[in-house]
Enzyme design. Sequence first.
Site, PDB file in Angstrom:
ATOM      1  N   SER A  82       0.724  -1.173  -0.057  1.00  0.00           N
ATOM      2  CA  SER A  82       0.150   0.036  -0.075  1.00  0.00           C
ATOM      3  C   SER A  82       0.888   1.298  -0.056  1.00  0.00           C
ATOM      4  O   SER A  82       1.913   1.201   0.354  1.00  0.00           O
ATOM      5  CB  SER A  82      -0.936  -0.018   1.114  1.00  0.00           C
ATOM      6  OG  SER A  82      -1.531  -1.201   1.265  1.00  0.00           O
TER       7      SER A  82
HETATM    8  N1  SAH Z   1      -0.688  -5.002   3.888  1.00  0.00           N
HETATM    9  C1  SAH Z   1       0.290  -5.246   2.742  1.00  0.00           C
HETATM   10  C2  SAH Z   1      -0.522  -4.963   1.260  1.00  0.00           C
HETATM   11  C3  SAH Z   1      -1.771  -5.848   1.221  1.00  0.00           C
HETATM   12  S1  SAH Z   1      -1.957  -6.040  -0.471  1.00  0.00           S
HETATM   13  C4  SAH Z   1       1.593  -4.842   2.814  1.00  0.00           C
HETATM   14  O1  SAH Z   1       1.780  -3.806   3.517  1.00  0.00           O
HETATM   15  O2  SAH Z   1       2.276  -4.960   1.977  1.00  0.00           O
HETATM   16  C5  SAH Z   1      -3.624  -7.066  -0.056  1.00  0.00           C
HETATM   17  C6  SAH Z   1      -3.119  -8.493   0.279  1.00  0.00           C
HETATM   18  O3  SAH Z   1      -4.272  -9.051   0.759  1.00  0.00           O
HETATM   19  C7  SAH Z   1      -2.436  -9.241  -0.656  1.00  0.00           C
HETATM   20  O4  SAH Z   1      -1.254 -10.026  -0.242  1.00  0.00           O
HETATM   21  C8  SAH Z   1      -3.390 -10.465  -0.949  1.00  0.00           C
HETATM   22  O5  SAH Z   1      -2.885 -11.837  -1.246  1.00  0.00           O
HETATM   23  C9  SAH Z   1      -4.022 -10.356   0.418  1.00  0.00           C
HETATM   24  N2  SAH Z   1      -5.467 -11.277   0.317  1.00  0.00           N
HETATM   25  C10 SAH Z   1      -6.357 -10.899  -0.492  1.00  0.00           C
HETATM   26  N3  SAH Z   1      -7.222 -11.567  -0.070  1.00  0.00           N
HETATM   27  C11 SAH Z   1      -7.130 -12.173   1.374  1.00  0.00           C
HETATM   28  C12 SAH Z   1      -8.110 -12.968   2.244  1.00  0.00           C
HETATM   29  N4  SAH Z   1      -9.295 -13.370   1.961  1.00  0.00           N
HETATM   30  N5  SAH Z   1      -7.464 -13.431   3.273  1.00  0.00           N
HETATM   31  C13 SAH Z   1      -5.973 -13.021   3.541  1.00  0.00           C
HETATM   32  N6  SAH Z   1      -5.344 -12.244   2.855  1.00  0.00           N
HETATM   33  C14 SAH Z   1      -5.924 -12.036   1.521  1.00  0.00           C
END
Ligand code: SAH
Length: 231
Positions: A82
């Site tokens: 993000s």
């Molecule tokens: N917080 C992260 C960025 C997140 S991008 C950082 O600091 O880098 C969103 C993330 O959510 C991705 O890695 C994706 O694989 C994960 N994601 C998507 N759906 C999900 C779910 N149902 N449960 C857990 N993680 C999930």
Amino acid sequence: MNFLASTPRPGPEQAAAARARLATGIEAEAMACGARTGRPVLGRAVLDAIRAVPRHAFVPGLPFEVAHEDEALPIGHGQTISQPFVVALMTELADLGPADSVLEVGTGSGYQAAILWHVAGLVHSVEIVPELARAARARLAALGYDVRVHEADGRLGHPQAAPYDAILVTAAAPAIPRALVAQLREGGRIVMPVGEAHGPQALLRATRGPGDRIAIRDCLDVRFVPLLGDG
Ligand code: SAH
């Protein structure tokens, strides 16, 4: 963007200076959006965390300068780390103290989890993509961050360590999952983007009242990757 023009990895002072510039930019952005977010001034602990976490370590392969821009960046598997301002704002909106326990849904690179580690007492983070969960777990441990990374569908939260003082969801869903509200203690906060998968989304801050009642505030227009899972 000219990657070839990037300089070799700088020393600790230049790295600290890059993070200090990032924090200054985030403060300005927080002030500019303050009327909307309700948080024109970010807390010292949040800004100190931005100044402390080496973001370049969370985006391996990208040039150092790029890692310190206030932008979302690709981390593979179609996912992104993000934008630092949004990371700081979500952390601020969670109102965490040093004794609080927090759950992050969507570990991704682990950067947001590392920021949370600086401001909270105990951090759990759930990631659905196995490769990302493994890489983030190893990276956080190597950097000395005691974050518990779990490979699971975070729409179900992580009931084993509930209740939490706050839950941050870093992927967008059409609504706040009920299972997550149920894992907040009374007075606990959930901060997450809600809206269409590839359309407009609002960053919401919801506070759990007595029972399952929640009070919601719409804090910012955002764009997140969708929360994955069947059904
Ligand atoms: N917080 C992260 C960025 C997140 S991008 C950082 O600091 O880098 C969103 C993330 O959510 C991705 O890695 C994706 O694989 C994960 N994601 C998507 N759906 C999900 C779910 N149902 N449960 C857990 N993680 C999930």
